[in-house]
Design a protein around this motif. Structure first.
Motif, PDB file in Angstrom:
ATOM      1  N   GLY A 144      -9.382  13.467  -9.373  1.00 42.02           N
ATOM      2  CA  GLY A 144      -8.455  12.784  -8.478  1.00 42.02           C
ATOM      3  C   GLY A 144      -8.655  11.289  -8.377  1.00 42.02           C
ATOM      4  N   ARG A 145      -9.355  10.689  -9.332  1.00 47.59           N
ATOM      5  CA  ARG A 145      -9.663   9.261  -9.262  1.00 47.59           C
ATOM      6  C   ARG A 145      -8.515   8.404  -9.800  1.00 47.59           C
ATOM      7  N   GLN A 146      -8.633   7.093  -9.572  1.00 46.45           N
ATOM      8  CA  GLN A 146      -7.666   6.123 -10.053  1.00 46.45           C
ATOM      9  C   GLN A 146      -8.320   5.304 -11.179  1.00 46.45           C
ATOM     10  N   ILE A 174       1.419   3.300  -3.288  1.00 46.23           N
ATOM     11  CA  ILE A 174       0.367   4.076  -3.951  1.00 46.23           C
ATOM     12  C   ILE A 174       0.654   5.563  -3.755  1.00 46.23           C
ATOM     13  N   PRO A 175       1.005   6.283  -4.816  1.00 47.15           N
ATOM     14  CA  PRO A 175       1.259   7.723  -4.664  1.00 47.15           C
ATOM     15  C   PRO A 175      -0.063   8.483  -4.556  1.00 47.15           C
ATOM     16  N   PRO A 176      -0.039   9.666  -3.974  1.00 47.91           N
ATOM     17  CA  PRO A 176      -1.274  10.457  -3.891  1.00 47.91           C
ATOM     18  C   PRO A 176      -1.654  11.012  -5.260  1.00 47.91           C
ATOM     19  N   GLY A 177      -2.922  11.362  -5.388  1.00 47.68           N
ATOM     20  CA  GLY A 177      -3.379  11.994  -6.617  1.00 47.68           C
ATOM     21  C   GLY A 177      -3.876  11.008  -7.652  1.00 47.68           C
ATOM     22  N   ARG A 182       0.829  -1.212   0.000  1.00 52.66           N
ATOM     23  CA  ARG A 182       0.000   0.000   0.000  1.00 52.66           C
ATOM     24  C   ARG A 182       0.865   1.265   0.000  1.00 52.66           C
ATOM     25  N   GLU A 183       2.059   1.142   0.546  1.00 52.35           N
ATOM     26  CA  GLU A 183       2.956   2.304   0.593  1.00 52.35           C
ATOM     27  C   GLU A 183       3.421   2.723  -0.803  1.00 52.35           C
ATOM     28  N   PHE A 203      -7.889   1.154  -3.345  1.00 52.09           N
ATOM     29  CA  PHE A 203      -7.763   2.533  -3.817  1.00 52.09           C
ATOM     30  C   PHE A 203      -8.941   3.370  -3.320  1.00 52.09           C
ATOM     31  N   ASP A 204      -8.699   4.663  -3.217  1.00 54.87           N
ATOM     32  CA  ASP A 204      -9.690   5.562  -2.629  1.00 54.87           C
ATOM     33  C   ASP A 204     -10.965   5.654  -3.476  1.00 54.87           C
ATOM     34  N   ASP A 205     -10.808   5.880  -4.778  1.00 56.19           N
ATOM     35  CA  ASP A 205     -11.979   6.113  -5.629  1.00 56.19           C
ATOM     36  C   ASP A 205     -11.715   5.556  -7.035  1.00 56.19           C
TER      37      ASP A 205
END
Length: 256
Positions: A142-144, A66-69, A63-64, A90-92
């Protein structure tokens, strides 16, 4: 016992899908993020059923990495499992999926609400262009963007069949690409009834920076995903004979 556990799991899994799809219908009148939270909750119930009914534990590594954005996520595809599990990684996430899935009652409506990217795989160049347009809109939020580079599920150990679509999106989006390896097909084989107990592992690999040469990116992406996935297969104890029993990996031709 394996057959009985698989039967019970499959029954509960599909009942769970129907119950959740009906339960979330009121979210159509609410912001998209409300539905996203419900989808994540549904994914967690699937993992609960896997552990307590089918005897499959799931481990997420890296998980580390995964870059932001906004990101492009290129995931190995062996099973149904990763189609819902990535919601918990992932967030979204915004999946690229074949257009025909959008025609399914309830599922298609929910996918549209979540602004998934539907692709007409018969359109080829026009489909690529539409993926790029729709993908940029989702990245702006900001999605993946999640793509399965082989376009369809492949049996564990099958010859890789990566498509050009991931290269096109990488070159057009200008965002990091996060490779994802896994061994899900050992425990949840495609087109099979049996669910095999054990430890399923998904590994998030270090991101590939934007701007790399297309050919170099394509070779590097395939190499890192396939190397890591082969290691995870070996970790799961999958021997050549076991892999052969899970299928040859041949499937219908798909172009995305």
């Amino acid at each position: 016992m394996l057959i009985l556990r698989s039967l019970l799991f499959n029954l509960l899994y599909y009942v769970n899908i129907v119950v959740w799809m009906v339960a979330v219908l009121p979210t159509f009148a609410l912001p998209r993020r409300v539905l996203l939270r419900a989808v994540k909750a549904w994914a967690r119930t699937n993992l609960f059923l896997m552990r307590h009914v089918a005897g499959i534990t799931c481990e997420i590594r890296g998980r580390e990495n995964i870059p932001p954005g906004p990101l492009l996520v290129a995931c190995k595809h062996q099973s149904v499992w990763e189609t819902f599990a990535l919601f918990l990684v992932f967030d979204d996430p915004c999946y690229i999926l074949k257009r025909e899935l959008m025609w399914l009652p309830l599922f298609g409506w929910l996918a549209a609400k979540q602004r998934m990217i539907a692709v007409d795989r018969g359109a080829r160049s026009r489909a690529m262009r539409q993926m790029q347009i729709d993908g940029r809109r989702q990245l702006a939020d900001g999605r993946q963007i999640v793509i399965f580079p082989e376009g369809t599920r492949r049996a564990p150990g099958a010859e890789p069949a990566y498509k050009y679509g991931v290269v096109y999106l990488y070159s057009e989006f200008g965002v990091p690409c996060v490779p994802v390896a896994l061994n899900s097909g050992v425990f949840w084989p495609r087109r099979q009834f049996i669910r095999r107990p054990g430890r399923l592992v998904l590994e998030i690999l270090p991101p590939l920076a934007p701007g790399e040469d297309k050919a170099a990116f394509f070779d590097r992406l395939q190499a890192v995903i396939e190397t890591a996935s082969a290691r995870l297969l070996a970790e799961a104890g999958a021997q050549p004979a076991d892999v052969a029993a899970l299928g040859t990996g041949e499937n219908e031709r798909e172009s995305a």
